[in-house]
Scaffold this motif. Structure first.
Motif, short mmCIF file in Angstrom:
data_model
loop_
_atom_site.label_atom_id
_atom_site.label_comp_id
_atom_site.label_asym_id
_atom_site.label_seq_id
_atom_site.Cartn_x
_atom_site.Cartn_y
_atom_site.Cartn_z
N PHE A 12 48.31 39.52 34.45
CA PHE A 12 49.27 40.39 35.12
C PHE A 12 49.81 41.34 34.05
O PHE A 12 50.56 40.94 33.17
N LEU A 13 49.35 42.60 34.13
CA LEU A 13 49.68 43.60 33.12
C LEU A 13 50.89 44.43 33.54
O LEU A 13 51.04 44.76 34.72
N PRO A 14 51.73 44.81 32.58
CA PRO A 14 52.90 45.62 32.91
C PRO A 14 52.49 47.01 33.37
O PRO A 14 51.53 47.60 32.87
N ALA A 15 53.24 47.51 34.35
CA ALA A 15 53.00 48.85 34.90
C ALA A 15 54.31 49.35 35.48
O ALA A 15 55.33 48.65 35.45
N VAL A 27 44.80 41.86 36.97
CA VAL A 27 43.53 42.36 36.45
C VAL A 27 42.68 41.16 36.04
O VAL A 27 43.18 40.23 35.40
N VAL A 28 41.40 41.18 36.39
CA VAL A 28 40.50 40.10 35.97
C VAL A 28 40.41 40.11 34.46
O VAL A 28 40.25 41.15 33.83
N GLY A 29 40.54 38.92 33.87
CA GLY A 29 40.49 38.81 32.43
C GLY A 29 39.96 37.48 31.97
O GLY A 29 39.26 36.78 32.71
N GLY A 58 40.38 33.51 42.35
CA GLY A 58 39.02 33.11 41.99
C GLY A 58 37.97 33.97 42.67
O GLY A 58 36.96 34.33 42.05
N ARG A 59 38.20 34.31 43.92
CA ARG A 59 37.26 35.19 44.62
C ARG A 59 37.25 36.59 43.99
O ARG A 59 36.19 37.21 43.88
N ILE A 60 38.41 37.05 43.54
CA ILE A 60 38.47 38.35 42.85
C ILE A 60 37.68 38.29 41.55
O ILE A 60 36.93 39.21 41.21
N ILE A 61 37.82 37.19 40.81
CA ILE A 61 37.07 37.00 39.56
C ILE A 61 35.57 37.00 39.83
O ILE A 61 34.80 37.69 39.14
N VAL A 62 35.14 36.25 40.83
CA VAL A 62 33.71 36.17 41.16
C VAL A 62 33.17 37.54 41.55
O VAL A 62 32.11 37.97 41.07
N ASP A 63 33.88 38.26 42.40
CA ASP A 63 33.43 39.59 42.82
C ASP A 63 33.30 40.52 41.62
O ASP A 63 32.32 41.27 41.50
N THR A 83 43.87 30.17 36.60
CA THR A 83 44.74 30.37 35.45
C THR A 83 45.32 31.78 35.53
O THR A 83 44.60 32.75 35.79
N LEU A 84 46.63 31.88 35.29
CA LEU A 84 47.32 33.17 35.31
C LEU A 84 47.93 33.43 33.94
O LEU A 84 48.44 32.51 33.29
N ALA A 85 47.87 34.69 33.51
CA ALA A 85 48.49 35.09 32.25
C ALA A 85 49.38 36.31 32.52
O ALA A 85 48.92 37.29 33.11
N PHE A 86 50.61 36.20 32.10
CA PHE A 86 51.54 37.32 32.26
C PHE A 86 51.72 37.96 30.89
O PHE A 86 51.93 37.27 29.89
N VAL A 87 51.60 39.29 30.85
CA VAL A 87 51.63 40.03 29.60
C VAL A 87 52.92 40.84 29.52
O VAL A 87 53.28 41.55 30.46
#
Length: 133
Positions: A12-15, A27-29, A58-63, A83-87
């Motif tokens: 999860f990127l800052p915007a 964002v997939v990472g 997970g479906r977003i990652i696979v796509d 797994t989620l990562a907040f930036v």
């Protein structure tokens, strides 16, 4: 083929939102998935080894991986959270908060014979899946 073993997650990127408020964009990472995607986009065969959730993320990652032609046959799909990562950026440097307890990535384990190492030209492994904090 390059096999990249490790993490696939959502960052999860800052915007800024349209009205100027702070927001986060998913964002997939995951550094290991990113390595496989980069190699595949360069035209070389690449596969990902690790746990990927069957949830929405997970479906977003696979796509995303499949759109780059990353081979996912060695990835284990599990009905656990992604797994989620907040930036958070401080003075231009990213700081991360990972949420991966009980996730599909943490549930993945190697089983002897499950990966055809003889078919791999190179193996990459690393990132958060190497640390059990």
């Amino acid at each position: 083929m390059l096999l990249s073993c490790g993490d696939a997650l959502i960052d999860f990127l800052p915007a800024k939102s349209a009205d100027g408020r702070d927001a986060l964009v998913p964002v997939v990472g995951g550094s290991c998935l990113n390595v496989a995607i980069g190699i595949a986009r360069l035209g070389a065969p690449a596969g990902f080894v690790g746990g990927i959730s069957t949830d929405l993320f997970g479906r977003i990652i696979v796509d995303h991986a499949q759109a780059s032609q990353v081979d996912l046959r060695y990835a284990a799909r599990r009905p656990r959270p992604t797994t989620l990562a907040f930036v958070h950026t401080v003075d231009g440097e990213p700081h991360y908060a990972f949420y991966d307890e009980g996730t599909a990535a943490r549930e993945w384990t190697y089983r002897q014979g499950s990966i055809p190492f003889a078919e791999a030209d190179a193996i990459h492994f690393g990132s958060t899946t190497l640390a059990d904090v």
